[in-house]
Structures are given as C-alpha cells and as structure tokens.
Scaffold this motif. Sequence first.
Motif, short mmCIF file in Angstrom:
data_model
loop_
_atom_site.label_atom_id
_atom_site.label_comp_id
_atom_site.label_asym_id
_atom_site.label_seq_id
_atom_site.Cartn_x
_atom_site.Cartn_y
_atom_site.Cartn_z
N ALA A 133 0.84 -1.20 0.00
CA ALA A 133 0.00 0.00 0.00
C ALA A 133 0.87 1.25 0.00
N GLY A 134 0.66 2.08 -0.99
CA GLY A 134 1.41 3.33 -1.09
C GLY A 134 0.99 4.33 -0.04
N VAL A 154 0.07 -5.37 6.07
CA VAL A 154 0.02 -4.18 5.22
C VAL A 154 1.35 -3.46 5.35
N GLY A 155 1.94 -3.11 4.22
CA GLY A 155 3.22 -2.42 4.26
C GLY A 155 3.61 -1.89 2.90
N ASP A 156 4.77 -1.24 2.87
CA ASP A 156 5.26 -0.64 1.63
C ASP A 156 6.78 -0.53 1.70
N ASP A 157 7.46 -1.30 0.86
CA ASP A 157 8.93 -1.28 0.90
C ASP A 157 9.48 0.09 0.53
N ASP A 158 8.70 0.93 -0.14
CA ASP A 158 9.15 2.29 -0.47
C ASP A 158 9.23 3.18 0.77
N GLU A 190 -3.97 4.04 -4.93
CA GLU A 190 -4.68 5.31 -5.01
C GLU A 190 -4.34 6.16 -3.79
N ASN A 191 -3.84 7.36 -4.03
CA ASN A 191 -3.47 8.27 -2.95
C ASN A 191 -4.61 9.26 -2.70
N GLU A 248 -1.01 6.76 -7.81
CA GLU A 248 -1.83 7.67 -8.60
C GLU A 248 -2.85 8.34 -7.69
N ILE A 249 -3.33 9.48 -8.12
CA ILE A 249 -4.33 10.20 -7.33
C ILE A 249 -5.65 9.43 -7.38
N ASN A 250 -6.42 9.49 -6.29
CA ASN A 250 -7.67 8.73 -6.26
C ASN A 250 -8.66 9.28 -7.30
#
Length: 363
Positions: free
Chosen positions: A67-68, A223-227, A257-258, A287-289
């Motif tokens: 998840a971004g 839930v996580g994000d390597d970035d 979606e951000n 990307e924007i929601n």
Amino acid sequence: MAAALDLVLNYFSWSKDKFIQTYFGKKEAILKRATSEDSWKKIVDPLSKNQRDIVVDDQEKNRLILAGPGSGKTRVIVHRVAYLLRVLRAPATAIVVLAFNRHAANEIRERIQSLVGRDSFGVTVMTYHSMAMRLTGVRFNRDENVDEARLAAVLEDAINMLGGGIKTARSEDDNDLREQVLRGYRYILVDEYQDIDELQYQLISALAGRNLDDDQRLCILAVGDDDQNIYSFRKTSNEYIERFQNDYEADIHYLIENYRSTKNIISASNLLIEKNAGRLKYDHPIEINKARKHEAAGGDWSKLDLWRGEIVCLQLANEDREEGNLQAQAILQRLTRLIENGANWSDCAILARTHKFLQPIQA
C-alpha cells in the motif's frame, strides 16, 4: 399490529421464496450476510474497489497488501476487522492486530470501536513489545528506566515460549501452552510490515505458526510498503516484506490510489522512487484517487501559490556564514506570500535537520 401479525403468520405458512420476494424484494443478498444492511454499508461503502476486494473476501488466505502512502492502509485493517466481527462472526478474542507504536495501536483500536461499537471489545490491538509482555507476563513499573536490551529480552522470551516458529518435535504440553497463551487467536493483522526488525519478524512468525502444521497456523494479513522503510538505523529491513509471499504462501494486493497528496507531489515522488532498484511496486506507481483526478495538479495550492505555480520546487540560498539566516529569510518570504494569498499558518510546516537551523525562523 395487523401487519406485524401477518408477517409472522406468513413466515410460518408461506414458502421461503415467496416470503423473501414479498418482504425483501431485491435484497436477497443482504439476508445472506450475518449483519444488518446499515452495518454492511458502514463497513463497505467508504471503501474503494481495491480496498473492498481485500476487506470482504471470505476465504481465509494469507495476504500481503502493498500500500502506497495515503492509500488507506489503516482503513483496510480497521474495516477488515469489522468485517470479521460483523459479517463472518469471528469472536473478538480470535483477532490480534499488531502496530508499530502505541499511537498507531490506539488509533486502530478507536477506529474499530467507532465502526462496530461493543463488538470490538476483546479484540487485541497492541505493539510488538506489549504483545510480548502479555505473553510472558512481564510488567514494568511506570518509573522504571527500561532500555532496548530489556525490551529485546522480553521479545526473545515470547518467541521461545511460542516455539520460535520453527518446526521441531513438540510435545502435547508445548502445543497446549501455545494454545493457552494465544487465547484462541485465529487472525493476525500487521500494520506497517516494512518497519519490522529481526526480533519482530520472529515474533510474528511464531504467533502465526508459520512453520507449524496447517491447523495450528493463524491467518495473517500484513500491510506495508517497501518504499517507506525509513528505520534502517534500527536494523529494519525490506528483506522481511520481500520474503512475506514465500513465508506465508500469500496473495499480493496493491493499494496505489493516494487520497492525501496533490498530483504534483505524487508525480515528484514517483519520479524519485522509481530510481530505487528491486522495488515491489515498481510496476504499480502511485496515482491520485479517482474522485480527485480532475482537480488542478496543485490542488488548493494552485490558487494560493501563484509565485511558483504550485509545483514541488528547490530553492537555493547562498548561506552567509556570519549572518546564518538567509535560508530562514527565504522561507519566511515564501510563507508570507502564501499567507497573503489566503493560506493559513496551520497549512504550513517547516522541517530542519537540527534545532539550530530552526532558531532563526522561530526568531
């Protein structure tokens, strides 16, 4: 009263199909859920399609949610717990949520309670250290100075108590102890998985029973994000999130979606992060929601930041070693211009590497 009596009589005398068609019309699907229509809508309606696909899945599969930033990571965890409680009717005592710190744990706990009320009582929402302390029965006094070594020792004791997640010959007493200390947990949900270190990885593995027989394993969703791994200084590593799929034979889902940032910020972030090698979301840029796709690239700042066109920018200031405040002057000029255009001081934040760089600005 007459209508109520008719309903009761018809319930016992009509066929099931006729009764449902007469009193529920096109709402047959709702009857199959073990919760009210209002409750179902409260759990599902606020979610995007990708979030909903994760939350309402009835299969007990292990999942990794990549998840971004600003994509609703905590929302997915909270609504998944609500779905387990209200729709799948899992007992609250069967659910454990692990969070990175007490603030995150409190937020998750409060949001679950807000969503399902008293049904949430009994759900375990804890940090890793709190969980280890509960399992081992360790308590620290409020005035105790507890260092990292003592906390690590508690984690190690909890891991050993659970068998370390390593498949070895275990006696019935060992299995009984595991069942007793885990209180019948069936589901484990982990927030910010990219931030875990080696001991936390081992604790999660031991809790989930990763290397035990199938009937002893917990269903795990992480839930996580390597970035977003920014804690390498405390030995966290993307190694663990990269291994998750193989460790738990997990399905991968993406939330990209951000809901938080403008198109300009998202674009600048994607340009920078795509240069990192070996990313798990390389083919899934943020990307924007959808609801904001037609907004100006700078959002509200497009009207407020007329000077630089609301873009992400870098401004260079030749620092005067004697004065030492040219950067502070440049920042204050920029903020003052924004305020004059209608922004509020509370819309603005100033970050610095050390306090000494903030002193001229504060002055």
